[in-house]
Design an enzyme around this catalytic site. Structure first.
Site, PDB file in Angstrom:
ATOM      1  CB  CYS A 152      -0.907   0.010   1.226  1.00 11.46           C
ATOM      2  SG  CYS A 152      -2.115  -1.319   1.274  1.00 11.46           S
ATOM      3  CB  VAL A 156      -0.371   5.547  -0.807  1.00 15.60           C
ATOM      4  CG1 VAL A 156      -0.693   6.968  -0.358  1.00 15.60           C
ATOM      5  CG2 VAL A 156      -1.514   4.613  -0.436  1.00 15.60           C
TER       6      VAL A 156
END
Length: 434
Positions: A152, A156
């Protein structure tokens, strides 16, 4: 608390020891816990229809999802290739979770490294982590291929894996011709089967680049999908050998996840030879044993390799018949007599167990392909599915499964619960048992 090293308890037994029971009791008193009568009242209420309605009304919370993160599937696909080290562009904690999960499941050492991204990388990007990480991995662990995926954090902040790998090669982290396939695998979308698909496509596109020939090698490729039971891969190999088929298993992790204990450590046991995977582009056809963990890979093979792609899930009598007939059609070879005899034994076993299985109601949860296959087999046995829960579902799968249920008189009561978690299943099972 004193511990006796000669009497180390399994975690299940450990927390039943007197000192832990006392610890938990003290904890309840310290936290002003509810009295046992109130706990019992609430526990009974959670079995009610009122609680079920409240449980199914929630939207912003997931409790015990029946799925894993994308990088888990990506690493699972990667270790099926010879000498391949999974490399996760992200924090150490993420890759530690994936390694621990797979190591505990298979009771085998599952190798994987991370680029150890921290707060600095979250602000400035993880390029330097990639440069240093690939160099260290190549030097220390001597892999034949490093397969990169993301977590993640990297997704991101927008890390560009293709650019990062190119820059790392230019910096001398690994040789220019060293294979470093990659897949973007954000954990906040999809699931482990999405990650498997992304990594399979990434590895195959990297290894087969520029390897297309004017003539076929006559082989049949097999892709198992995210199938955690390695015995299935070994059975596919046995069946192919009985047919006399020249084949390639794409991502053969059967030895990696079930290695023999020879007394010597092998960091990369088994796996599909990289040269065989590279030549898979020239095969006659590709047979895929799961549909919903391979959509991008199947589309890529059909479009770029110009190859016939067949989906066949050999669970139960009907589906296995279709699988064997398809192999016979693809190769022009007859179905071996040995397999026909085994089919007869399977039908005999189903007949013998009929009285114990027919009419029994059941609930099931899992990945789309696994659930579809098991439900199909159970319908053949006369069992009656009631609740079918698939967290990582999709519309194509739901229509496919509903058609399967409609094809049998035993599937008429089944309800498909798409996108639900195991706490939803708890409510369903409470009411079902009550």
């Amino acid at each position: 608390m004193p511990q006796n090293p000669d009497k180390i308890q399994d975690h299940v037994e450990l927390f039943h020891q007197p000192e832990y029971k006392q610890l938990f009791q003290n904890k309840k008193e310290f936290e002003n816990g509810h009295d046992p009568a109130e706990v019992e009242r609430v526990a009974e209420w959670t079995k009610s229809w009122d609680y079920r309605e409240k449980n199914f009304a929630r939207e912003a919370l997931t409790v015990n999802p029946a799925k894993g993160c994308q990088p888990l599937g990506a690493m699972f696909a990667a270790v099926g290739f010879e000498g391949t080290l999974p490399f996760v562009q992200g924090s150490q904690g993420c890759v530690a979770y994936f390694r621990t999960h797979l190591t505990r499941h298979y009771k085998e050492p599952f190798s994987g490294v991370s680029s150890s991204m921290t707060e600095d990388a979250a602000v400035f990007g993880g390029l330097q982590n990639m440069i240093d990480g690939l160099a260290n991995s190549y030097t220390l662990y001597k892999p034949k291929m490093i397969a990169v995926c993301t977590t993640c954090m990297a997704e991101v902040i927008g890390d560009d894996l293709q650019a990062f790998i190119t820059n790392a090669k230019n910096a001398g982290s690994v040789p220019q011709d060293f294979p470093v396939p990659y897949a973007h695998t954000p954990s906040f979308v999809g699931s482990h089967i999405t990650g498997y698909d992304n990594m399979m496509k990434g590895i195959l596109s990297t290894l087969t680049a520029g390897k297309k020939k004017s003539t076929s090698n006559g082989k049949i490729n097999f892709i198992s999908g995210f199938d955690t039971y390695v015995g299935n891969l070994r059975e596919v190999k046995r069946i192919a050998s009985l047919f006399g088929i020249d084949y390639t298993i794409l991502s053969d992790n059967s030895d990696y996840l079930d290695a023999p204990n020879t007394g010597e450590f092998d960091m990369y046991p088994g796996g599909t030879k990289l040269e065989d995977a590279a030549d898979a582009i020239n095969a006659k056809a590709t047979v895929v044993l799961q549909a919903h963990s391979t959509p991008k890979t199947r589309e890529y093979i059909a479009k770029e390799w110009k190859q016939d792609v067949v989906v066949s899930r050999p669970w139960g009598i009907k589906a296995t018949d279709e699988f064997l007939v398809k192999l016979s059609e693809l190769t022009g070879k007859p179905i071996p007599e040995e397999l026909e005899i085994e089919r007869g034994r399977a039908v005999d076993a189903m007949t013998d167990s009929h009285a114990w299985v027919h009419g029994k109601r059941f609930a099931i949860y899992g990945d789309p392909d696994l659930v579809y296959s098991v439900v199909g087999f159970m319908l053949e046995l006369g069992a009656e599915p009631v609740h079918i829960l698939v967290h990582n579902s999709n519309e194509v799968f739901e229509k496919e499964l509903q058609a399967l249920l409609d094809s049998s008189p035993f599937g008429k009561e089944a309800k498909i619960w798409a996108g639900k978690d195991l706490w939803h299943l708890r409510s369903l099972m409470r009411l079902l048992s009550g």
